[in-house]
Scaffold this motif. Sequence first.
Motif, PDB file in Angstrom:
ATOM      1  N   THR A  61       0.908  -1.255  -0.077  1.00 18.24           N
ATOM      2  CA  THR A  61      -0.183  -0.184  -0.064  1.00 18.24           C
ATOM      3  C   THR A  61       0.909   1.377  -0.168  1.00 18.24           C
ATOM      4  O   THR A  61       0.649   2.168  -0.649  1.00 18.24           O
ATOM      5  CB  THR A  61      -0.791   0.184   1.229  1.00 18.24           C
ATOM      6  OG1 THR A  61      -1.655  -1.304   1.287  1.00 18.24           O
ATOM      7  CG2 THR A  61      -1.810   1.189   0.960  1.00 18.24           C
ATOM      8  N   LEU A  62       2.018   1.265   0.770  1.00 13.80           N
ATOM      9  CA  LEU A  62       2.898   2.526   0.930  1.00 13.80           C
ATOM     10  C   LEU A  62       3.465   2.509  -0.507  1.00 13.80           C
ATOM     11  O   LEU A  62       3.745   3.720  -1.071  1.00 13.80           O
ATOM     12  CB  LEU A  62       3.899   2.184   1.894  1.00 13.80           C
ATOM     13  CG  LEU A  62       3.176   2.380   3.272  1.00 13.80           C
ATOM     14  CD1 LEU A  62       4.235   2.285   4.418  1.00 13.80           C
ATOM     15  CD2 LEU A  62       2.312   3.848   3.414  1.00 13.80           C
ATOM     16  N   ILE A  63       4.006   1.572  -1.186  1.00  7.93           N
ATOM     17  CA  ILE A  63       4.368   1.843  -2.539  1.00  7.93           C
ATOM     18  C   ILE A  63       3.481   2.399  -3.345  1.00  7.93           C
ATOM     19  O   ILE A  63       3.775   3.531  -4.104  1.00  7.93           O
ATOM     20  CB  ILE A  63       4.979   0.170  -3.029  1.00  7.93           C
ATOM     21  CG1 ILE A  63       6.190  -0.078  -2.156  1.00  7.93           C
ATOM     22  CG2 ILE A  63       5.294   0.489  -4.438  1.00  7.93           C
ATOM     23  CD1 ILE A  63       6.504  -1.530  -2.462  1.00  7.93           C
ATOM     24  N   MET A  64       2.246   1.881  -3.466  1.00  9.89           N
ATOM     25  CA  MET A  64       1.335   2.323  -4.347  1.00  9.89           C
ATOM     26  C   MET A  64       0.859   3.993  -3.914  1.00  9.89           C
ATOM     27  O   MET A  64       1.082   4.873  -4.957  1.00  9.89           O
ATOM     28  CB  MET A  64      -0.166   1.780  -4.261  1.00  9.89           C
ATOM     29  CG  MET A  64       0.152   0.366  -4.851  1.00  9.89           C
ATOM     30  SD  MET A  64      -1.072  -0.659  -4.007  1.00  9.89           S
ATOM     31  CE  MET A  64      -0.467  -2.409  -4.397  1.00  9.89           C
ATOM     32  N   ALA A  65       0.864   4.419  -2.671  1.00  7.52           N
ATOM     33  CA  ALA A  65       0.626   5.615  -2.328  1.00  7.52           C
ATOM     34  C   ALA A  65       1.830   6.466  -2.584  1.00  7.52           C
ATOM     35  O   ALA A  65       1.512   7.697  -3.251  1.00  7.52           O
ATOM     36  CB  ALA A  65       0.532   5.505  -0.640  1.00  7.52           C
ATOM     37  N   PHE A  66       3.133   6.149  -2.528  1.00  7.41           N
ATOM     38  CA  PHE A  66       4.095   6.735  -3.058  1.00  7.41           C
ATOM     39  C   PHE A  66       4.004   7.190  -4.638  1.00  7.41           C
ATOM     40  O   PHE A  66       4.234   8.286  -5.036  1.00  7.41           O
ATOM     41  CB  PHE A  66       5.185   6.030  -3.092  1.00  7.41           C
ATOM     42  CG  PHE A  66       6.628   6.602  -3.573  1.00  7.41           C
ATOM     43  CD1 PHE A  66       7.163   7.770  -3.073  1.00  7.41           C
ATOM     44  CD2 PHE A  66       7.123   5.902  -4.750  1.00  7.41           C
ATOM     45  CE1 PHE A  66       8.423   8.102  -3.879  1.00  7.41           C
ATOM     46  CE2 PHE A  66       8.158   6.309  -5.433  1.00  7.41           C
ATOM     47  CZ  PHE A  66       8.843   7.683  -4.898  1.00  7.41           C
ATOM     48  N   TYR A  67       3.810   6.288  -5.474  1.00  6.01           N
ATOM     49  CA  TYR A  67       3.486   6.492  -6.823  1.00  6.01           C
ATOM     50  C   TYR A  67       2.249   7.399  -7.090  1.00  6.01           C
ATOM     51  O   TYR A  67       2.081   8.326  -7.987  1.00  6.01           O
ATOM     52  CB  TYR A  67       3.368   5.306  -7.837  1.00  6.01           C
ATOM     53  CG  TYR A  67       4.546   4.720  -7.762  1.00  6.01           C
ATOM     54  CD1 TYR A  67       5.752   5.273  -8.581  1.00  6.01           C
ATOM     55  CD2 TYR A  67       5.123   3.523  -7.424  1.00  6.01           C
ATOM     56  CE1 TYR A  67       7.192   4.671  -8.580  1.00  6.01           C
ATOM     57  CE2 TYR A  67       6.132   2.715  -7.341  1.00  6.01           C
ATOM     58  CZ  TYR A  67       7.349   3.464  -8.232  1.00  6.01           C
ATOM     59  OH  TYR A  67       8.459   2.636  -8.164  1.00  6.01           O
ATOM     60  N   VAL A  68       1.153   7.251  -6.468  1.00  7.74           N
ATOM     61  CA  VAL A  68       0.076   8.124  -6.571  1.00  7.74           C
ATOM     62  C   VAL A  68       0.311   9.439  -6.020  1.00  7.74           C
ATOM     63  O   VAL A  68      -0.125  10.391  -6.888  1.00  7.74           O
ATOM     64  CB  VAL A  68      -1.191   7.509  -5.796  1.00  7.74           C
ATOM     65  CG1 VAL A  68      -2.416   8.543  -5.987  1.00  7.74           C
ATOM     66  CG2 VAL A  68      -1.656   6.135  -6.425  1.00  7.74           C
ATOM     67  N   ILE A  69       1.229   9.612  -5.211  1.00 13.71           N
ATOM     68  CA  ILE A  69       1.614  11.222  -4.808  1.00 13.71           C
ATOM     69  C   ILE A  69       2.441  11.811  -5.834  1.00 13.71           C
ATOM     70  O   ILE A  69       2.168  12.771  -6.196  1.00 13.71           O
ATOM     71  CB  ILE A  69       2.222  11.122  -3.404  1.00 13.71           C
ATOM     72  CG1 ILE A  69       1.275  10.711  -2.401  1.00 13.71           C
ATOM     73  CG2 ILE A  69       2.839  12.556  -3.176  1.00 13.71           C
ATOM     74  CD1 ILE A  69       2.004  10.509  -1.123  1.00 13.71           C
ATOM     75  N   LEU A  70       3.275  10.833  -6.286  1.00 15.04           N
ATOM     76  CA  LEU A  70       3.979  11.439  -7.751  1.00 15.04           C
ATOM     77  C   LEU A  70       3.008  12.015  -8.772  1.00 15.04           C
ATOM     78  O   LEU A  70       3.182  13.056  -9.206  1.00 15.04           O
ATOM     79  CB  LEU A  70       5.069  10.375  -8.258  1.00 15.04           C
ATOM     80  CG  LEU A  70       6.198   9.956  -7.473  1.00 15.04           C
ATOM     81  CD1 LEU A  70       7.062   9.069  -8.170  1.00 15.04           C
ATOM     82  CD2 LEU A  70       6.909  11.362  -6.998  1.00 15.04           C
ATOM     83  N   VAL A  71       2.225  11.103  -9.171  1.00 16.28           N
ATOM     84  CA  VAL A  71       1.219  11.436 -10.119  1.00 16.28           C
ATOM     85  C   VAL A  71       0.565  12.914  -9.694  1.00 16.28           C
ATOM     86  O   VAL A  71       0.375  13.798 -10.546  1.00 16.28           O
ATOM     87  CB  VAL A  71       0.208  10.286 -10.278  1.00 16.28           C
ATOM     88  CG1 VAL A  71      -0.965  10.730 -11.442  1.00 16.28           C
ATOM     89  CG2 VAL A  71       0.720   8.948 -11.117  1.00 16.28           C
ATOM     90  N   ASP A  72       0.068  12.761  -8.631  1.00 15.17           N
ATOM     91  CA  ASP A  72      -0.724  13.776  -8.098  1.00 15.17           C
ATOM     92  C   ASP A  72       0.116  15.177  -8.125  1.00 15.17           C
ATOM     93  O   ASP A  72      -0.442  16.127  -8.572  1.00 15.17           O
ATOM     94  CB  ASP A  72      -1.361  13.675  -6.546  1.00 15.17           C
ATOM     95  CG  ASP A  72      -2.407  14.560  -6.281  1.00 15.17           C
ATOM     96  OD1 ASP A  72      -3.298  14.831  -6.856  1.00 15.17           O
ATOM     97  OD2 ASP A  72      -2.025  15.159  -4.878  1.00 15.17           O
TER      98      ASP A  72
END
Lengths: 198, 211
Positions: free
Chosen positions: B78-89
């Motif tokens: 989940t943290l890995i995914m959140a990291f990439y989503v923050i990059l996109v955001d």
Amino acid sequence: MSANGALYQALVVCVSAVFTGNILLTTFLGMCSFLSVSREVKTAVGLGAAVVFVMTCTTVLNWMMYWWVLVPLRIEFYRFILFIIVIAAFVQLVEMVIERYSPPLYYALGIFLPLITVNCAILGASLFMVIRNYSFVETVGYGFGSGLGWMLAIVAMAGIRQKMAVARVPAGLQGPGITLIIAGLMALGFIGFTGVLQ
Amino acid sequence: MSEAKKTGVGKIALEAVWYNNPIFRQILGICSTLAVTNLVLNTLVMCAALTAVTGLSSLTVSLLREWTPRNIRMMVETLIMAFYVILVDVALAAYWPEMRKNLGPFVGLIITNCILMGRAEAFAITNPPWPSLVDGVMSGLGYSMILVIIAVVRELFGMGTICGVAVPYFSSEYWDKWIIMVMPPGAFFMLALVIWAFRSYAPEAGGESRK
């Protein structure tokens, strides 16, 4: 705003979250569990109750975390990670507490709690709460109303699906297909509530 | 799925896009994206973001799989995914603020999209990095394919345009615009029809693989 005005505002937010802005039927959040757990009314009620409780508490917790921690520190973009952690930690905590103090409740709701962590509607409600700039009281109303709206939708769907067991459905449409069509009709029905809050 | 290790990348790709298509086979991950399918442009951006996040997080999960303790792997994923989503955001906020505003909370909701967790758990955690990347990207594309079909129909019937460009017949007064298509029920009906069509066309893999 007076205390009465604030309460009234929260009530409006709550009612609109249940009917006109139903989180499931207008923003499609929480679809995965909606499609898979809506086979029986009893389980649907259990999951729905768990969602109402968790959603109310986590939106309030996240509101505090966001406005009292992230905004003063100017790191709002960490909200995704923070919200997820708050939700996961809260669900874990609740699970431990009810397992310790109320085994019957644990057996009734316990199996649903892990499912809730990945329910998009929970995170969605927190994100909407930030985007719409809700005040604290409104957030309470919104969290509770969204949970209630979700519960209403899944329980209604479970009731309809039990009747569906005897209906003849085309092969390709069985299962999720027909459920989506019913959900569409339900969403259509809920649009009828739009005029209520004017 | 673990036997996919031995087979070629092409097989994995085909498997991810078609035989195990996240939407019409597994009915996963429609939550966060269905809401933006009333405009084709929003859908394309959202799908690109989702595909990138799925691919990259599968790759990362797979790279870290040797070091991830088994019992906290969900949290790590989940943290890995959140990291990439923050990059996109953050990237959207910097280069395309209007689009970020249009998408609202749905970019953040990519984190809870079941496809990400599904691919990480079912594939990336037990497979080497390169096939995981392919599997992630292809699952994302298979998913995007369905959503773009839905978006094109919804925008065309509902507003007579595609990506904001007027389509000759549909934007003229001969076409009575189907407002229902751009409203939420339209998305439910379209998704049901698309699932029906695809399942009837390719029934051999069995309808029981859904979750």
